[in-house]
Design a protein around this motif. Structure first.
Motif, PDB file in Angstrom:
ATOM      1  N   CYS A  38      35.394  54.285  -2.615  1.00 12.14           N
ATOM      2  CA  CYS A  38      35.524  54.650  -1.207  1.00 12.14           C
ATOM      3  C   CYS A  38      34.469  54.084  -0.510  1.00 12.14           C
ATOM      4  O   CYS A  38      34.430  53.330   0.695  1.00 12.14           O
ATOM      5  N   SER A  39      33.070  54.544  -0.785  1.00 11.69           N
ATOM      6  CA  SER A  39      32.175  54.145  -0.124  1.00 11.69           C
ATOM      7  C   SER A  39      31.767  52.491  -0.096  1.00 11.69           C
ATOM      8  O   SER A  39      31.617  51.785   0.833  1.00 11.69           O
ATOM      9  N   LEU A  40      31.928  51.807  -0.931  1.00  6.48           N
ATOM     10  CA  LEU A  40      31.910  50.497  -1.478  1.00  6.48           C
ATOM     11  C   LEU A  40      32.956  49.766  -0.790  1.00  6.48           C
ATOM     12  O   LEU A  40      32.788  48.442  -0.281  1.00  6.48           O
ATOM     13  N   MET A  41      34.130  50.117  -0.640  1.00 10.70           N
ATOM     14  CA  MET A  41      35.315  49.684   0.328  1.00 10.70           C
ATOM     15  C   MET A  41      34.764  49.340   1.437  1.00 10.70           C
ATOM     16  O   MET A  41      35.243  48.901   2.200  1.00 10.70           O
ATOM     17  N   ASN A  42      33.800  50.368   1.927  1.00 14.50           N
ATOM     18  CA  ASN A  42      33.123  50.062   3.337  1.00 14.50           C
ATOM     19  C   ASN A  42      32.060  49.422   3.488  1.00 14.50           C
ATOM     20  O   ASN A  42      31.372  49.560   4.699  1.00 14.50           O
ATOM     21  N   THR A  43      31.861  48.856   2.462  1.00 14.08           N
ATOM     22  CA  THR A  43      30.502  48.044   2.594  1.00 14.08           C
ATOM     23  C   THR A  43      30.546  46.572   2.717  1.00 14.08           C
ATOM     24  O   THR A  43      31.648  45.846   2.093  1.00 14.08           O
ATOM     25  N   ARG A  44      30.101  46.000   3.700  1.00 16.47           N
ATOM     26  CA  ARG A  44      30.378  44.483   3.969  1.00 16.47           C
ATOM     27  C   ARG A  44      30.033  43.659   2.762  1.00 16.47           C
ATOM     28  O   ARG A  44      28.849  43.799   2.218  1.00 16.47           O
ATOM     29  N   GLY A  45      30.728  42.949   2.451  1.00 14.74           N
ATOM     30  CA  GLY A  45      30.528  42.113   1.229  1.00 14.74           C
ATOM     31  C   GLY A  45      29.922  40.587   1.840  1.00 14.74           C
ATOM     32  O   GLY A  45      29.611  40.353   3.042  1.00 14.74           O
ATOM     33  N   PRO A  46      29.416  39.719   0.972  1.00 16.30           N
ATOM     34  CA  PRO A  46      28.897  38.573   1.521  1.00 16.30           C
ATOM     35  C   PRO A  46      29.881  37.569   2.070  1.00 16.30           C
ATOM     36  O   PRO A  46      31.059  37.654   1.670  1.00 16.30           O
ATOM     37  N   ILE A  47      29.290  36.869   2.887  1.00 12.88           N
ATOM     38  CA  ILE A  47      30.136  35.653   3.509  1.00 12.88           C
ATOM     39  C   ILE A  47      30.122  34.388   2.574  1.00 12.88           C
ATOM     40  O   ILE A  47      28.868  34.004   2.476  1.00 12.88           O
ATOM     41  N   THR A  48      30.921  33.657   2.112  1.00  9.09           N
ATOM     42  CA  THR A  48      30.900  32.423   1.709  1.00  9.09           C
ATOM     43  C   THR A  48      31.612  31.593   2.406  1.00  9.09           C
ATOM     44  O   THR A  48      32.640  31.711   3.006  1.00  9.09           O
ATOM     45  N   ILE A  49      31.100  30.254   2.344  1.00  9.04           N
ATOM     46  CA  ILE A  49      31.838  29.125   3.046  1.00  9.04           C
ATOM     47  C   ILE A  49      32.103  28.243   1.942  1.00  9.04           C
ATOM     48  O   ILE A  49      31.438  28.099   0.796  1.00  9.04           O
ATOM     49  N   ARG A  50      33.021  26.957   2.168  1.00  7.96           N
ATOM     50  CA  ARG A  50      33.056  25.953   1.436  1.00  7.96           C
ATOM     51  C   ARG A  50      33.233  24.699   1.989  1.00  7.96           C
ATOM     52  O   ARG A  50      33.721  24.549   3.083  1.00  7.96           O
ATOM     53  N   ARG A  51      32.297  23.831   1.491  1.00  6.53           N
ATOM     54  CA  ARG A  51      32.025  22.651   2.322  1.00  6.53           C
ATOM     55  C   ARG A  51      33.310  21.745   2.077  1.00  6.53           C
ATOM     56  O   ARG A  51      33.911  21.506   1.059  1.00  6.53           O
ATOM     57  N   ASN A  52      33.823  21.199   3.112  1.00  3.29           N
ATOM     58  CA  ASN A  52      34.826  20.109   3.271  1.00  3.29           C
ATOM     59  C   ASN A  52      34.161  18.644   3.319  1.00  3.29           C
ATOM     60  O   ASN A  52      33.348  18.457   4.130  1.00  3.29           O
TER      61      ASN A  52
END
Length: 107
Positions: A38-52
């Motif tokens: 439950c604690s991990l589910m409330n932790t912000r994950g990394p932001i990933t982007i994909r180059r077009n």
């Protein structure tokens, strides 16, 4: 059982998760592991982007440099992070990048 129901409600409220989810987690994993999940589910994950490649025909490294110079966003090609072991469970596409900025609250 009344104490189990109370525990489910407490975890649901504390972690802002639906009771059906905390109930299921509790029955499968027990209290300690459920609390950890439950604690991990409330932790912000990394932001990933994909180059077009059509909109930015340069390299992923070039896009990272451009993002830094134009917007102050630090980004690294995923391949660089994967080689260094920096992204656990990361994506696998070569054009993906991990982006973050210095204050991390606004991302």
């Amino acid at each position: 059982n009344n104490s189990t129901t109370t525990t489910i409600l407490q975890l649901s409220i504390q972690y802002s998760l639906p009771t059906f989810l905390t109930s299921s987690l509790l029955s499968h994993y027990g209290y300690a592991k459920t609390k950890q999940i439950c604690s991990l589910m409330n932790t912000r994950g990394p932001i990933t982007i994909r180059r077009n490649a059509i909109q930015f025909p340069g390299s992923s490294e070039g896009l990272c440099k451009w993002l830094w110079e134009e917007d102050g966003v630090r980004a690294e090609p995923l391949s660089t992070l994967l080689e260094g072991g920096g992204v656990p469970n990361g994506g696998h596409k070569r054009n993906n990048m991990h982006a973050y900025n210095d204050d991390d609250d606004d991302v």
